[in-house]
Design a protein around this motif. Sequence first.
Motif, PDB file in Angstrom:
ATOM      1  N   LEU A 193      -1.908  -3.658  -5.828  1.00  0.00           N
ATOM      2  CA  LEU A 193      -3.122  -3.809  -6.631  1.00  0.00           C
ATOM      3  C   LEU A 193      -4.378  -3.476  -5.832  1.00  0.00           C
ATOM      4  N   LEU A 194      -4.375  -3.866  -4.557  1.00  0.00           N
ATOM      5  CA  LEU A 194      -5.554  -3.616  -3.714  1.00  0.00           C
ATOM      6  C   LEU A 194      -5.670  -2.157  -3.306  1.00  0.00           C
ATOM      7  N   GLY A 195      -4.536  -1.460  -3.239  1.00  0.00           N
ATOM      8  CA  GLY A 195      -4.567  -0.032  -2.916  1.00  0.00           C
ATOM      9  C   GLY A 195      -5.222   0.255  -1.579  1.00  0.00           C
ATOM     10  N   GLU A 196      -6.250   1.080  -1.601  1.00  0.00           N
ATOM     11  CA  GLU A 196      -6.938   1.465  -0.373  1.00  0.00           C
ATOM     12  C   GLU A 196      -7.563   0.264   0.345  1.00  0.00           C
ATOM     13  N   ASN A 197      -7.777  -0.811  -0.369  1.00  0.00           N
ATOM     14  CA  ASN A 197      -8.377  -2.018   0.212  1.00  0.00           C
ATOM     15  C   ASN A 197      -7.326  -3.059   0.576  1.00  0.00           C
ATOM     16  N   TRP A 198      -6.110  -2.624   0.848  1.00  0.00           N
ATOM     17  CA  TRP A 198      -4.997  -3.545   1.087  1.00  0.00           C
ATOM     18  C   TRP A 198      -5.248  -4.499   2.250  1.00  0.00           C
ATOM     19  N   GLN A 199      -6.106  -4.111   3.203  1.00  0.00           N
ATOM     20  CA  GLN A 199      -6.353  -4.967   4.367  1.00  0.00           C
ATOM     21  C   GLN A 199      -7.018  -6.289   3.983  1.00  0.00           C
ATOM     22  N   MET A 200      -7.603  -6.344   2.794  1.00  0.00           N
ATOM     23  CA  MET A 200      -8.207  -7.593   2.329  1.00  0.00           C
ATOM     24  C   MET A 200      -7.173  -8.707   2.207  1.00  0.00           C
ATOM     25  N   ILE A 201      -5.921  -8.320   2.060  1.00  0.00           N
ATOM     26  CA  ILE A 201      -4.866  -9.318   1.885  1.00  0.00           C
ATOM     27  C   ILE A 201      -4.722 -10.205   3.113  1.00  0.00           C
ATOM     28  N   ASN A 202      -5.139  -9.709   4.247  1.00  0.00           N
ATOM     29  CA  ASN A 202      -5.045 -10.500   5.473  1.00  0.00           C
ATOM     30  C   ASN A 202      -5.989 -11.701   5.443  1.00  0.00           C
ATOM     31  N   THR A 203      -7.044 -11.598   4.633  1.00  0.00           N
ATOM     32  CA  THR A 203      -8.001 -12.700   4.546  1.00  0.00           C
ATOM     33  C   THR A 203      -7.726 -13.615   3.354  1.00  0.00           C
ATOM     34  N   ILE A 204      -7.020 -13.107   2.332  1.00  0.00           N
ATOM     35  CA  ILE A 204      -6.739 -13.927   1.152  1.00  0.00           C
ATOM     36  C   ILE A 204      -5.302 -14.423   1.125  1.00  0.00           C
ATOM     37  N   GLY A 205      -4.553 -14.112   2.175  1.00  0.00           N
ATOM     38  CA  GLY A 205      -3.134 -14.467   2.189  1.00  0.00           C
ATOM     39  C   GLY A 205      -2.870 -15.949   2.051  1.00  0.00           C
ATOM     40  N   TYR A 210       0.835  -1.209   0.000  1.00  0.00           N
ATOM     41  CA  TYR A 210       0.000   0.000   0.000  1.00  0.00           C
ATOM     42  C   TYR A 210       0.869   1.258   0.000  1.00  0.00           C
ATOM     43  N   LEU A 211       1.968   1.232   0.753  1.00  0.00           N
ATOM     44  CA  LEU A 211       2.877   2.382   0.780  1.00  0.00           C
ATOM     45  C   LEU A 211       3.575   2.565  -0.564  1.00  0.00           C
ATOM     46  N   VAL A 212       3.861   1.447  -1.242  1.00  0.00           N
ATOM     47  CA  VAL A 212       4.403   1.543  -2.605  1.00  0.00           C
ATOM     48  C   VAL A 212       3.358   2.182  -3.518  1.00  0.00           C
ATOM     49  N   TYR A 213       2.107   1.770  -3.358  1.00  0.00           N
ATOM     50  CA  TYR A 213       0.983   2.329  -4.129  1.00  0.00           C
ATOM     51  C   TYR A 213       0.887   3.846  -3.929  1.00  0.00           C
ATOM     52  N   LEU A 214       1.164   4.301  -2.709  1.00  0.00           N
ATOM     53  CA  LEU A 214       1.109   5.738  -2.400  1.00  0.00           C
ATOM     54  C   LEU A 214       2.358   6.479  -2.830  1.00  0.00           C
ATOM     55  N   GLY A 215       3.389   5.742  -3.241  1.00  0.00           N
ATOM     56  CA  GLY A 215       4.643   6.377  -3.626  1.00  0.00           C
ATOM     57  C   GLY A 215       5.575   6.647  -2.462  1.00  0.00           C
ATOM     58  N   ARG A 216       5.267   6.084  -1.288  1.00  0.00           N
ATOM     59  CA  ARG A 216       6.095   6.316  -0.102  1.00  0.00           C
ATOM     60  C   ARG A 216       7.183   5.258   0.066  1.00  0.00           C
ATOM     61  N   MET A 217       7.116   4.193  -0.713  1.00  0.00           N
ATOM     62  CA  MET A 217       8.140   3.159  -0.694  1.00  0.00           C
ATOM     63  C   MET A 217       8.454   2.735  -2.119  1.00  0.00           C
ATOM     64  N   ASP A 218       9.643   2.155  -2.294  1.00  0.00           N
ATOM     65  CA  ASP A 218      10.030   1.592  -3.574  1.00  0.00           C
ATOM     66  C   ASP A 218       9.795   0.086  -3.547  1.00  0.00           C
ATOM     67  N   PHE A 219       9.211  -0.460  -4.611  1.00  0.00           N
ATOM     68  CA  PHE A 219       8.870  -1.879  -4.644  1.00  0.00           C
ATOM     69  C   PHE A 219      10.097  -2.762  -4.416  1.00  0.00           C
ATOM     70  N   THR A 220      11.165  -2.513  -5.150  1.00  0.00           N
ATOM     71  CA  THR A 220      12.365  -3.346  -5.044  1.00  0.00           C
ATOM     72  C   THR A 220      12.960  -3.287  -3.648  1.00  0.00           C
ATOM     73  N   MET A 221      13.023  -2.096  -3.071  1.00  0.00           N
ATOM     74  CA  MET A 221      13.589  -1.945  -1.727  1.00  0.00           C
ATOM     75  C   MET A 221      12.719  -2.644  -0.688  1.00  0.00           C
ATOM     76  N   ALA A 222      11.397  -2.594  -0.880  1.00  0.00           N
ATOM     77  CA  ALA A 222      10.497  -3.273   0.054  1.00  0.00           C
ATOM     78  C   ALA A 222      10.690  -4.785  -0.022  1.00  0.00           C
ATOM     79  N   VAL A 223      10.882  -5.321  -1.236  1.00  0.00           N
ATOM     80  CA  VAL A 223      11.135  -6.753  -1.398  1.00  0.00           C
ATOM     81  C   VAL A 223      12.455  -7.138  -0.741  1.00  0.00           C
ATOM     82  N   VAL A 224      13.494  -6.343  -0.969  1.00  0.00           N
ATOM     83  CA  VAL A 224      14.807  -6.624  -0.367  1.00  0.00           C
ATOM     84  C   VAL A 224      14.709  -6.615   1.152  1.00  0.00           C
ATOM     85  N   ALA A 225      13.988  -5.629   1.704  1.00  0.00           N
ATOM     86  CA  ALA A 225      13.827  -5.543   3.158  1.00  0.00           C
ATOM     87  C   ALA A 225      13.084  -6.756   3.689  1.00  0.00           C
TER      88      ALA A 225
END
Length: 203
Positions: free
Chosen positions: A160-172, A44-59
Motif C-alpha cells: 500500500l505504501l509503495g514508494e514510501n514503504w520505508q514509513m513502515i519502519n516508524t509505524i510498525g 514494496y517488491l510485491v508492489y513492483l511485481g518482483r515478488m509474489d505476495f503469497t510466496m513472500a508470506v510463506v517465506a
Amino acid sequence: MEQFFHMIVDYIGQWGYAAIIIGMALESACIPIPSELIFGFAGYLVYLGRMDFTMAVVAGVAGGLIGSIGAYFLGYYGGRPFVLRYGRYILLSERNVDVAQKWFDRYGLKATLFSRLLPVIRTFISLPAGFARVNFQKFVLYTVLGSIPWTMVLIYAGILLGENWQMINTIGHQASFVVAAALIIVAFYYYRKNRLHPGHDKA
C-alpha cells in the motif's frame, strides 16, 4: 544503522525469498533485525511485481518458524543462565528476556501465539517457552498461527505504501497493536456467538 538498513535491503533485492527466510530466522532467533524493515521492503517488491505476495508470506512465516525453533532449543538445552551469560554476544539483553518471561509466566504456552503481534516480546518469547520445555508440537503450531497475521499485514502495508514503504519502519509498532486489537475483537465476537448460540454451528 543506516549502513545496516541498506545492507538488508540489498540482500533482499538480490536473493529474494531466501533473504526473507534468513532475515526472519535471525530476527526470531533473538538477533535484533527489524521485521518491519524486512516485510516492508518485501511488500514494496510485491508492489513492483518482483515478488509474489503469497510466496513472500510463506517465506516470512517459514523464516520466523526456523528462528523460533532455534531459540526454543537454545532455551530448552541451555537454560536461562546460559542464555543470559552468552546472549550479550548477539545483543540479547537480560531486560528483554525478563519481559518475555513475564508474559510467558502470565499466559503460558498461549503467549507464543498472540505475542507474535507485540513489539520486542515476539522476538524473545521462544526463549521462556524453551526454558519451560513446553510441548514442541503445540509450540510450532502456535508460532505459525501467530506469525501469519503479522507477516501478512506488514507485507500488505509495504504494498500500500509503495514508494514510501520505508514509513513502515516508524509505524510498525502501532501496526502491531492494531492487528492484535482486531484479532481480540474477532475472537470475542465468535466467543459471544458460540456462547449465545452453542448449537448453531452444528445445525
